[in-house]
Design a protein around this motif. Structure first.
Motif, PDB file in Angstrom:
ATOM      1  N   ASP A 110      17.091   1.942 -10.104  1.00 49.62           N
ATOM      2  CA  ASP A 110      17.138   2.208  -8.662  1.00 49.62           C
ATOM      3  C   ASP A 110      15.996   1.500  -7.942  1.00 49.62           C
ATOM      4  O   ASP A 110      16.182   0.928  -6.861  1.00 49.62           O
ATOM      5  N   THR A 111      14.814   1.539  -8.554  1.00 46.13           N
ATOM      6  CA  THR A 111      13.648   0.888  -7.950  1.00 46.13           C
ATOM      7  C   THR A 111      13.835  -0.623  -7.912  1.00 46.13           C
ATOM      8  O   THR A 111      13.489  -1.286  -6.925  1.00 46.13           O
ATOM      9  N   TYR A 112      14.404  -1.175  -8.988  1.00 47.32           N
ATOM     10  CA  TYR A 112      14.624  -2.624  -9.079  1.00 47.32           C
ATOM     11  C   TYR A 112      15.574  -3.098  -7.982  1.00 47.32           C
ATOM     12  O   TYR A 112      15.416  -4.217  -7.461  1.00 47.32           O
ATOM     13  N   GLN A 113      16.542  -2.262  -7.635  1.00 44.68           N
ATOM     14  CA  GLN A 113      17.483  -2.616  -6.564  1.00 44.68           C
ATOM     15  C   GLN A 113      16.771  -2.740  -5.226  1.00 44.68           C
ATOM     16  O   GLN A 113      17.107  -3.579  -4.398  1.00 44.68           O
ATOM     17  N   ARG A 114      15.753  -1.874  -5.023  1.00 46.34           N
ATOM     18  CA  ARG A 114      15.002  -1.884  -3.763  1.00 46.34           C
ATOM     19  C   ARG A 114      13.942  -2.973  -3.748  1.00 46.34           C
ATOM     20  O   ARG A 114      13.779  -3.679  -2.764  1.00 46.34           O
ATOM     21  N   THR A 115      13.194  -3.065  -4.834  1.00 44.91           N
ATOM     22  CA  THR A 115      12.092  -4.026  -4.912  1.00 44.91           C
ATOM     23  C   THR A 115      11.838  -4.431  -6.355  1.00 44.91           C
ATOM     24  O   THR A 115      11.394  -3.602  -7.159  1.00 44.91           O
ATOM     25  N   LYS A 116      12.145  -5.664  -6.662  1.00 45.30           N
ATOM     26  CA  LYS A 116      11.978  -6.143  -8.033  1.00 45.30           C
ATOM     27  C   LYS A 116      10.516  -6.108  -8.459  1.00 45.30           C
ATOM     28  O   LYS A 116      10.184  -5.656  -9.556  1.00 45.30           O
ATOM     29  N   GLN A 117       9.643  -6.589  -7.593  1.00 46.60           N
ATOM     30  CA  GLN A 117       8.220  -6.612  -7.931  1.00 46.60           C
ATOM     31  C   GLN A 117       7.666  -5.194  -8.014  1.00 46.60           C
ATOM     32  O   GLN A 117       6.820  -4.886  -8.862  1.00 46.60           O
ATOM     33  N   GLY A 118       8.166  -4.315  -7.135  1.00 47.09           N
ATOM     34  CA  GLY A 118       7.731  -2.919  -7.156  1.00 47.09           C
ATOM     35  C   GLY A 118       8.097  -2.243  -8.465  1.00 47.09           C
ATOM     36  O   GLY A 118       7.297  -1.487  -9.037  1.00 47.09           O
ATOM     37  N   ALA A 119       9.298  -2.527  -8.966  1.00 51.92           N
ATOM     38  CA  ALA A 119       9.739  -1.944 -10.241  1.00 51.92           C
ATOM     39  C   ALA A 119       8.807  -2.359 -11.364  1.00 51.92           C
ATOM     40  O   ALA A 119       8.428  -1.548 -12.213  1.00 51.92           O
ATOM     41  N   ARG A 120       8.424  -3.625 -11.363  1.00 50.38           N
ATOM     42  CA  ARG A 120       7.515  -4.132 -12.402  1.00 50.38           C
ATOM     43  C   ARG A 120       6.141  -3.476 -12.283  1.00 50.38           C
ATOM     44  O   ARG A 120       5.543  -3.076 -13.282  1.00 50.38           O
ATOM     45  N   THR A 121       5.657  -3.348 -11.053  1.00 52.71           N
ATOM     46  CA  THR A 121       4.336  -2.744 -10.823  1.00 52.71           C
ATOM     47  C   THR A 121       4.314  -1.287 -11.269  1.00 52.71           C
ATOM     48  O   THR A 121       3.376  -0.846 -11.945  1.00 52.71           O
ATOM     49  N   TYR A 122       5.360  -0.530 -10.886  1.00 49.30           N
ATOM     50  CA  TYR A 122       5.428   0.884 -11.262  1.00 49.30           C
ATOM     51  C   TYR A 122       5.588   1.040 -12.770  1.00 49.30           C
ATOM     52  O   TYR A 122       5.050   1.972 -13.376  1.00 49.30           O
ATOM     53  N   TYR A 123       6.354   0.125 -13.360  1.00 42.83           N
ATOM     54  CA  TYR A 123       6.572   0.149 -14.814  1.00 42.83           C
ATOM     55  C   TYR A 123       5.236   0.030 -15.553  1.00 42.83           C
ATOM     56  O   TYR A 123       4.930   0.802 -16.463  1.00 42.83           O
ATOM     57  N   ILE A 124       4.425  -0.942 -15.153  1.00 46.07           N
ATOM     58  CA  ILE A 124       3.131  -1.163 -15.805  1.00 46.07           C
ATOM     59  C   ILE A 124       2.204   0.034 -15.607  1.00 46.07           C
ATOM     60  O   ILE A 124       1.533   0.487 -16.540  1.00 46.07           O
ATOM     61  N   ALA A 125       2.195   0.568 -14.376  1.00 49.82           N
ATOM     62  CA  ALA A 125       1.315   1.706 -14.067  1.00 49.82           C
ATOM     63  C   ALA A 125       1.703   2.946 -14.863  1.00 49.82           C
ATOM     64  O   ALA A 125       0.841   3.623 -15.454  1.00 49.82           O
ATOM     65  N   LEU A 126       2.995   3.249 -14.923  1.00 52.56           N
ATOM     66  CA  LEU A 126       3.457   4.449 -15.626  1.00 52.56           C
ATOM     67  C   LEU A 126       3.350   4.290 -17.144  1.00 52.56           C
ATOM     68  O   LEU A 126       3.069   5.255 -17.851  1.00 52.56           O
TER      69      LEU A 126
END
Length: 338
Positions: A110-126
């Motif tokens: 769902d996050t990737y659909q909204r923002t690809k870079q955001g999904a990657r950033t959240y993935y690394i943080a979590l």
């Protein structure tokens, strides 16, 4: 912990300390002797299993953010906070031991659909956060490690030249911010590094800036470095040097009445200035760092030197600028066509 008979099969009831609730499972045994054997084996496995502590997602996020308080930048903590907030919104405030791979896959999709870079950033943080949960004995394995994000198409970084920089600066009314933009362009420093830079990290005699970890600020990857000061920045710093300063020079280079500038405020002001000169709207403050690196590469500076100046830990990160070197070589060879 006890056995009970239901529908012809023995079941086991026990208290799960990790999930903080009573659980019932089937032994799949019809005979009591077999069920007792199952119970003995189950008890043995349970006692050998590392004792995990119970914690809800929201409580863990607060605990983790407290841990980051003195070791990471405000920007990174903000990213972690948003990552957890969005995750909790998607799956609820459940025990972190109950977070499934399927739930996380949906969250990241769902996050990737909204923002690809955001999904990657959240993935690394979590992923980093849940690795810490393992060391704190809240979970036995990291569920995020089982997830692979789709690859994000890599675009060459945007950069500006000195003419464009001067146009942007010309649209900025705040004299301090004019210096901030120029400083970023000529040093390649990250915004957080600039706003946290103090005079005691600047040596005007040796003409160097020491980007260091302090009690109030930690550089990205905790990597420290030295950046030489060119003539233009030397003149700017000399002009900015306060006439009266504390002997230990514990004063921010860029400040408003002694208080350092807010990163978000600077980013927004830079974006406003960019819009006024009608160039690519994708330019943002970090583009100044890209510009520093790109301009050095195009002037023939070795990529490993640029890597050191930027403070990259891995040469692969710096290699995003290597295409510029190829373009320069191509232009040089074209000279032979005439």
């Amino acid at each position: 912990m006890f056995l009970f008979l239901r529908d012809g099969y023995y079941h086991l009831e026990y208290f799960d300390e990790v999930e903080n609730r009573i659980r019932r499972i089937s032994t799949r045994c019809k005979k009591k002797t077999e069920a007792i054997s199952f119970l003995t084996d189950f008890n043995r496995k349970l006692s050998n299993k590392p004792k995990l502590k119970f914690i809800l997602l929201h409580d863990f996020s607060n605990l983790y953010l407290q841990q980051l308080e003195k070791t990471h930048s405000q920007n990174y903590k903000a990213i972690v906070k948003i990552s957890f907030a969005l995750l909790e919104k998607g799956i609820g405030n459940i025990p972190i031991t109950q977070i499934s791979v399927r739930q996380l896959e949906k969250y990241f999709a769902d996050t990737y659909q909204r923002t690809k870079q955001g999904a990657r950033t959240y993935y690394i943080a979590l992923r980093s956060a849940f690795n810490k949960a393992i060391s704190w004995n809240y979970i036995s394995e990291n569920p995020i490690s089982k997830i692979k994000l789709p690859k994000i198409p890599k675009n060459n970084p945007l950069f500006i030249n000195e003419v464009e920089l001067n146009l942007i600066i010309g649209k900025e009314d705040n004299p301090q911010l004019k210096d901030v933009y120029s400083f970023a362009f000529h040093t390649g420093m990250r915004l957080a590094e600039i706003t946290n830079l103090k005079w005691n990290q600047i040596d005007l005699v040796e003409r160097i800036i020491k980007v260091t970890n302090t009690a109030d600020f930690t550089t990205k990857g905790k990597k420290e470095r030295i950046i030489p000061i060119n003539e233009r920045m030397f003149l700017m710093l000399t002009n900015r040097l306060p006439k009266i300063m504390d002997i230990n020079k514990d004063v921010y280079l860029f400040n408003r009445n002694g208080i350092k500038y807010n990163d978000e405020f600077i980013s927004k002001q830079f974006k406003k200035a960019v819009r006024k000169i009608n160039i690519d709207s994708k330019f943002h403050f970090h583009s100044l760092r890209h510009s520093f690196a790109s301009n050095l590469i195009m002037k023939g500076i070795p990529i490993y030197t640029v890597m050191e100046l930027l403070g990259h830990s891995d040469i692969k990160t710096t290699q995003i600028y290597s295409h510029l070197k190829v373009e320069n070589l191509r232009e040089a060879v074209k000279v032979l066509e005439y």
